[in-house]
Design a protein around this motif. Structure first.
Motif, PDB file in Angstrom:
ATOM      1  N   ALA A   1      -0.979  15.414   4.547  1.00 32.75           N
ATOM      2  CA  ALA A   1      -1.511  14.209   5.181  1.00 32.75           C
ATOM      3  C   ALA A   1      -1.124  14.137   6.649  1.00 32.75           C
ATOM      4  O   ALA A   1      -1.668  13.347   7.400  1.00 32.75           O
ATOM      5  CB  ALA A   1      -1.006  12.968   4.445  1.00 32.75           C
TER       6      ALA A   1
ATOM      7  N   SER B   1      -1.296   6.460   3.470  1.00 34.16           N
ATOM      8  CA  SER B   1      -2.496   5.977   4.159  1.00 34.16           C
ATOM      9  C   SER B   1      -2.193   5.746   5.645  1.00 34.16           C
ATOM     10  O   SER B   1      -3.045   5.963   6.507  1.00 34.16           O
ATOM     11  CB  SER B   1      -3.029   4.700   3.509  1.00 34.16           C
ATOM     12  OG  SER B   1      -2.087   3.661   3.662  1.00 34.16           O
TER      13      SER B   1
ATOM     14  N   ARG C   1      -5.528  10.706  12.076  1.00 33.87           N
ATOM     15  CA  ARG C   1      -6.964  10.649  12.402  1.00 33.87           C
ATOM     16  C   ARG C   1      -7.179  10.187  13.835  1.00 33.87           C
ATOM     17  O   ARG C   1      -8.080  10.627  14.518  1.00 33.87           O
ATOM     18  CB  ARG C   1      -7.689   9.673  11.453  1.00 33.87           C
ATOM     19  CG  ARG C   1      -8.451  10.370  10.322  1.00 33.87           C
ATOM     20  CD  ARG C   1      -9.515   9.454   9.725  1.00 33.87           C
ATOM     21  NE  ARG C   1      -8.995   8.150   9.357  1.00 33.87           N
ATOM     22  CZ  ARG C   1      -8.450   7.859   8.177  1.00 33.87           C
ATOM     23  NH1 ARG C   1      -8.366   8.770   7.232  1.00 33.87           N
ATOM     24  NH2 ARG C   1      -7.995   6.638   7.928  1.00 33.87           N
TER      25      ARG C   1
ATOM     26  N   ARG D   1      -2.170   9.217   7.290  1.00 33.71           N
ATOM     27  CA  ARG D   1      -3.539   9.712   7.491  1.00 33.71           C
ATOM     28  C   ARG D   1      -4.235   8.998   8.641  1.00 33.71           C
ATOM     29  O   ARG D   1      -4.873   9.629   9.470  1.00 33.71           O
ATOM     30  CB  ARG D   1      -4.359   9.539   6.204  1.00 33.71           C
ATOM     31  CG  ARG D   1      -3.914  10.480   5.122  1.00 33.71           C
ATOM     32  CD  ARG D   1      -5.011  10.753   4.115  1.00 33.71           C
ATOM     33  NE  ARG D   1      -4.484  11.620   3.073  1.00 33.71           N
ATOM     34  CZ  ARG D   1      -3.888  11.172   1.970  1.00 33.71           C
ATOM     35  NH1 ARG D   1      -3.780   9.866   1.746  1.00 33.71           N
ATOM     36  NH2 ARG D   1      -3.409  12.013   1.096  1.00 33.71           N
ATOM     37  N   SER D   2      -4.074   7.671   8.679  1.00 37.14           N
ATOM     38  CA  SER D   2      -4.820   6.952   9.719  1.00 37.14           C
ATOM     39  C   SER D   2      -4.245   7.245  11.108  1.00 37.14           C
ATOM     40  O   SER D   2      -4.975   7.355  12.083  1.00 37.14           O
ATOM     41  CB  SER D   2      -4.876   5.444   9.433  1.00 37.14           C
ATOM     42  OG  SER D   2      -3.677   4.832   9.795  1.00 37.14           O
TER      43      SER D   2
ATOM     44  N   GLY E   1       0.804  -1.222   0.000  1.00 37.56           N
ATOM     45  CA  GLY E   1       0.000   0.000   0.000  1.00 37.56           C
ATOM     46  C   GLY E   1       0.830   1.262   0.000  1.00 37.56           C
ATOM     47  O   GLY E   1       2.055   1.217  -0.123  1.00 37.56           O
ATOM     48  N   ASP E   2       0.150   2.369   0.154  1.00 34.73           N
ATOM     49  CA  ASP E   2       0.765   3.681   0.103  1.00 34.73           C
ATOM     50  C   ASP E   2       1.045   4.153   1.531  1.00 34.73           C
ATOM     51  O   ASP E   2       0.143   4.149   2.378  1.00 34.73           O
ATOM     52  CB  ASP E   2      -0.217   4.643  -0.585  1.00 34.73           C
ATOM     53  CG  ASP E   2       0.373   6.028  -0.784  1.00 34.73           C
ATOM     54  OD1 ASP E   2       1.398   6.340  -0.141  1.00 34.73           O
ATOM     55  OD2 ASP E   2      -0.188   6.796  -1.573  1.00 34.73           O
TER      56      ASP E   2
END
Ligand code: CA
Length: 224
Positions: free
Chosen positions: A93, A61, A68, A64-65, A57-58
């Protein structure tokens, strides 16, 4: 300070890891986002070094998570994409800094140190107790104004103790920060490092003391 390097190029990862270990950082390394998840359940890292293009994956991400969930662990993105767009996307991000490959190791080291200093007063650049002075940006250790030669690991240990002068620093905190998974901690490794550091300070006529609090940890005292 314990770092997690997330990089799927083995060659680059081993260069980075060796370089940072030489500077006294404890570095764990993994290649996928999935492994990051597992490792972060086991270890509290001080900084993540994150490649963006990973096999599962990137990297963005992950940034960001984490943000969050209000996880403020510093993140330094290291990536081959050098365009301005990537930089903006990475910082938007929630990454703290960005370094484009190829880069020089000293540049990476100084960026890491800058990020580790950021959180606040307790991470001030110059720490002192008694006649001992330590500059966390240059890693210079001075006793009565004289430069003292010490290994990266001893310096790291002293830095932790100086940041909490007069307070007991628990063994697991020191072990966690000084040793990566690869250099697993043997039962006497910490004692051995402390003992070398004590000798070093004594030779330099430092007037601080590192006392053992049995079963708990170590504490650095200033002279009365
Ligand atoms: Ca990659």
């Amino acid at each position: 300070m314990r770092l997690l390097l997330i990089e799927d190029s083995k060659r680059l990862a081993s260069l980075i890891r060796d370089g940072l270990q030489d500077q006294g950082f404890a570095v764990d390394w993994c290649e996928t986002l999935n492994e990051v998840k597992l490792l972060r359940q086991l270890v509290q890292y001080d900084l993540l070094l994150l490649d963006l293009g990973l096999p599962d994956g990137d990297g963005l991400s992950l940034v960001r998570s984490m943000r969050r969930r209000e996880d403020t662990t510093p993140i330094l993105i290291i990536t081959a994409h050098g365009e301005l767009d990537d930089r903006v996307v990475g910082l938007d991000a929630g990454a703290d800094d960005y370094l484009c490959k190829p880069f020089q190791l000293p540049e990476l080291v100084s960026r890491c140190r800058a990020l580790l200093r950021r959180p606040g007063a307790s991470l001030s650049t110059v720490l002192s107790a008694g006649n001992v002075l330590f500059d966390s940006s240059t890693r210079a250790l001075l006793v009565s104004g004289n430069l003292v030669d010490a290994t990266a690991r001893e310096i790291n240990l002293l830095e932790h103790l100086l940041r909490r002068t007069g307070q007991v620093v628990p063994r697991p905190v020191l072990e966690n920060s000084l040793y990566s998974m690869e250099n697993a901690v043997t039962p006497n490794a910490l004692e051995a490092s402390v003992s070398r550091l004590r000798k070093r300070l004594k030779m330099a006529a430092a007037n601080v003391q590192i006392r053992t609090v049995h079963g708990v940890g170590y504490v650095l005292f200033e002279p009365k």
